[in-house]
Design a protein around this motif. Structure first.
Motif, PDB file in Angstrom:
ATOM      1  N   GLU A  45       0.837  -1.211   0.000  1.00  0.00           N
ATOM      2  CA  GLU A  45       0.000   0.000   0.000  1.00  0.00           C
ATOM      3  C   GLU A  45       0.868   1.257   0.000  1.00  0.00           C
ATOM      4  O   GLU A  45       0.565   2.235  -0.675  1.00  0.00           O
ATOM      5  CB  GLU A  45      -0.923   0.023   1.228  1.00  0.00           C
TER       6      GLU A  45
ATOM      7  N   ASP B 146      -8.413   1.930  -0.155  1.00  0.00           N
ATOM      8  CA  ASP B 146      -6.952   2.042  -0.148  1.00  0.00           C
ATOM      9  C   ASP B 146      -6.460   3.306  -0.851  1.00  0.00           C
ATOM     10  O   ASP B 146      -5.568   3.980  -0.367  1.00  0.00           O
ATOM     11  CB  ASP B 146      -6.328   0.797  -0.770  1.00  0.00           C
TER      12      ASP B 146
ATOM     13  N   GLU C 173      -8.658  -0.832  -4.931  1.00  0.00           N
ATOM     14  CA  GLU C 173      -8.315  -1.737  -3.839  1.00  0.00           C
ATOM     15  C   GLU C 173      -6.950  -2.347  -4.136  1.00  0.00           C
ATOM     16  O   GLU C 173      -6.676  -2.774  -5.250  1.00  0.00           O
ATOM     17  CB  GLU C 173      -9.387  -2.841  -3.733  1.00  0.00           C
ATOM     18  N   LEU C 174      -6.084  -2.370  -3.144  1.00  0.00           N
ATOM     19  CA  LEU C 174      -4.748  -2.947  -3.291  1.00  0.00           C
ATOM     20  C   LEU C 174      -4.688  -4.271  -2.559  1.00  0.00           C
ATOM     21  O   LEU C 174      -5.204  -4.401  -1.440  1.00  0.00           O
ATOM     22  CB  LEU C 174      -3.697  -1.991  -2.714  1.00  0.00           C
ATOM     23  N   LYS C 175      -4.062  -5.243  -3.190  1.00  0.00           N
ATOM     24  CA  LYS C 175      -3.958  -6.585  -2.617  1.00  0.00           C
ATOM     25  C   LYS C 175      -2.590  -7.158  -2.921  1.00  0.00           C
ATOM     26  O   LYS C 175      -2.029  -6.863  -3.980  1.00  0.00           O
ATOM     27  CB  LYS C 175      -5.005  -7.511  -3.258  1.00  0.00           C
TER      28      LYS C 175
HETATM   29 MG    MG Z   1      -6.161  -3.638   0.310  1.00  0.00          MG
END
Ligand code: MG
Ligand code: A3P
Ligand code: MG
Length: 395
Positions: free
Chosen positions: A180, A233, A248-250
């Protein structure tokens, strides 16, 4: 006696505290009935400061920037400022709803009747249950004037466990936060690399998990209106005041074979619903080595994810999840309505416990006085709702 009502069976005669049991959905059924999910529309946003104080600003909003390839996701681990895990109270979400309600009323409008108030994480757990074969979950539920409130129920033991993670798990959790940092900046057109604001290449600043930016949306599952809050995010490009620029970060382990691929496709179900519920249109996945080195980055369009897994060995069907979620909400509405008459004749407000056990199903029971006291936890609350909110919604 026959007490079969389709899939919902009343077990009141066997165990007086168990009110209903929803059997684990039969995934071999050919076609789930379709339940509509309305495109979420944003009501408000808020931020948590480094002191984890809620404020109605976008101070914690971050902008997406491309992360450097080969980034070291262990960087800054010793400086990680960790937000302690606490009970999943609804207070901040209720503050936001209360504020939105006031704003709407000032303009002589009225917020429509809300069926469910929940954090996004809880709704994700409910919806992905049909494909969950490892982790169970428990909820506390209250019903006030036709609105269901959900709070994740974490036992003290589980909270302790979360706050004392195994070193290996702690490291892996940190990789997600480090990703992130590498992927975000506090200005939209970042010249981060050029100005070298940070001494470490591409680093977006040390991780402080107290700081969060949250969006509150309204949507509908079937005929039930929901208000859902969740962390976002970052945004790509310009923040529009709606959810369409959300990212969205993954992170995930780099895929090296068929086995990894199946595992990743299973994980996509959770990624999908987590984002879908808040109207987040894009998921950026950072693939990493087991030692936390970023290898590749891939962007997914949320709405295209179900199509990617359709017909594959690890396949899941979002309609199965939506139908299951709809059944859970209907069941809870029925139970709380049926028992509200009794509730009117007594002092305390009922609190319900929903327990999901993978491979078995979902049961609902009403908490006994001692268990309610546990939920209140000697705080100024009615059940798990803060007293200020409780007072506010009394006519
Ligand atoms: Mg995330
Ligand atoms: P990853 O998802 O990349 O592993 P989120 O993805 O929801 O924005 O959460 C950010 C990070 O918080 C996750 O990164 C993960 O490291 C950590 N996290 C979120 N939910 C978690 C959970 N239930 N258990 C452990 N870590 C979690
Ligand atoms: Mg997040």
């Amino acid at each position: 006696p026959s007490n079969d009502q389709g899939k919902v069976q009343n077990h009141e005669t066997k165990a007086p505290t168990q009110l209903a049991f929803l059997a684990y959905p039969d995934l071999t059924r050919s076609k789930p009935s379709s339940v509509l999910f309305q495109q979420p529309s944003q009501l408000t946003t808020f931020s948590y400061t480094p002191e984890h104080v809620q404020e109605f600003t976008n101070s914690a909003m971050r902008y997406f920037v491309d992360p450097p390839s080969g980034a070291n996701l262990s960087y800054g681990f010793e400086r990680w400022i960790r937000k302690p895990d606490t009970r999943g109270r609804l207070d901040a979400l209720l503050k936001a709803i209360s504020k939105v309600k006031r704003n709407v009323e000032e303009q002589n409008g009225k917020l429509p009747e809300i069926g469910v108030v929940s954090w996004r994480g809880v709704m994700t757990k409910i919806l992905t249950s049909p494909y969950e074969n490892r982790d169970g979950w428990e909820l506390n539920v209250m019903s006030i004037n036709g609105t269901l409130y959900f709070e994740e129920h974490l036992t003290d033991a589980r909270l302790q466990e979360k706050n004392n993670m195994e070193p290996r798990q702690k490291t892996q959790t940190y990789y997600g936060y480090a990703f992130e940092s590498y992927c975000t900046s506090d200005s939209p057109h970042s010249s981060r690399h050029a100005t070298e604001r940070e001494s470490h290449h591409g680093w977006g600043g040390d991780v402080d998990t107290n700081v969060q930016w949250c969006s509150v949306v309204r949507t509908k599952l079937g005929d039930t209106r929901l208000i859902i809050g969740g962390e976002v995010d970052c945004v790509r490009g310009k923040y529009t005041g709606q959810t369409d620029a959300f990212v969205e970060l993954k992170t995930s382990l780099a895929i090296k074979g068929r086995h990894d691929e199946i595992k990743f496709e299973k994980k996509l179900c959770k990624f999908y619903f987590q984002s879908f519920l808040l109207g987040v249109p894009e998921i950026v996945v950072g693939f990493r080595t087991p030692a936390g080195v970023l290898t590749t980055v891939q962007s997914f369009k949320t709405i295209q994810i179900p199509r990617m897994v359709r017909g594959k060995p690890g396949a899941w069907d979002p309609l199965v999840c939506l139908e299951f979620g709809h059944r859970v909400l209907s069941l809870l509405k029925d139970i709380t309505r049926k028992h509200s008459v009794q509730a009117e004749n007594r002092q305390s407000v009922p609190v319900w416990r929903v327990k999901f056990v993978p491979g078995s199903g979902l049961r609902v029971n009403e908490l006994e006085a001692a268990e309610v006291a546990d939920v209140v936890n000697q705080e100024d609350r009615v059940g798990f709702l803060p007293r200020w909110y409780w007072n506010e919604i009394q006519d």
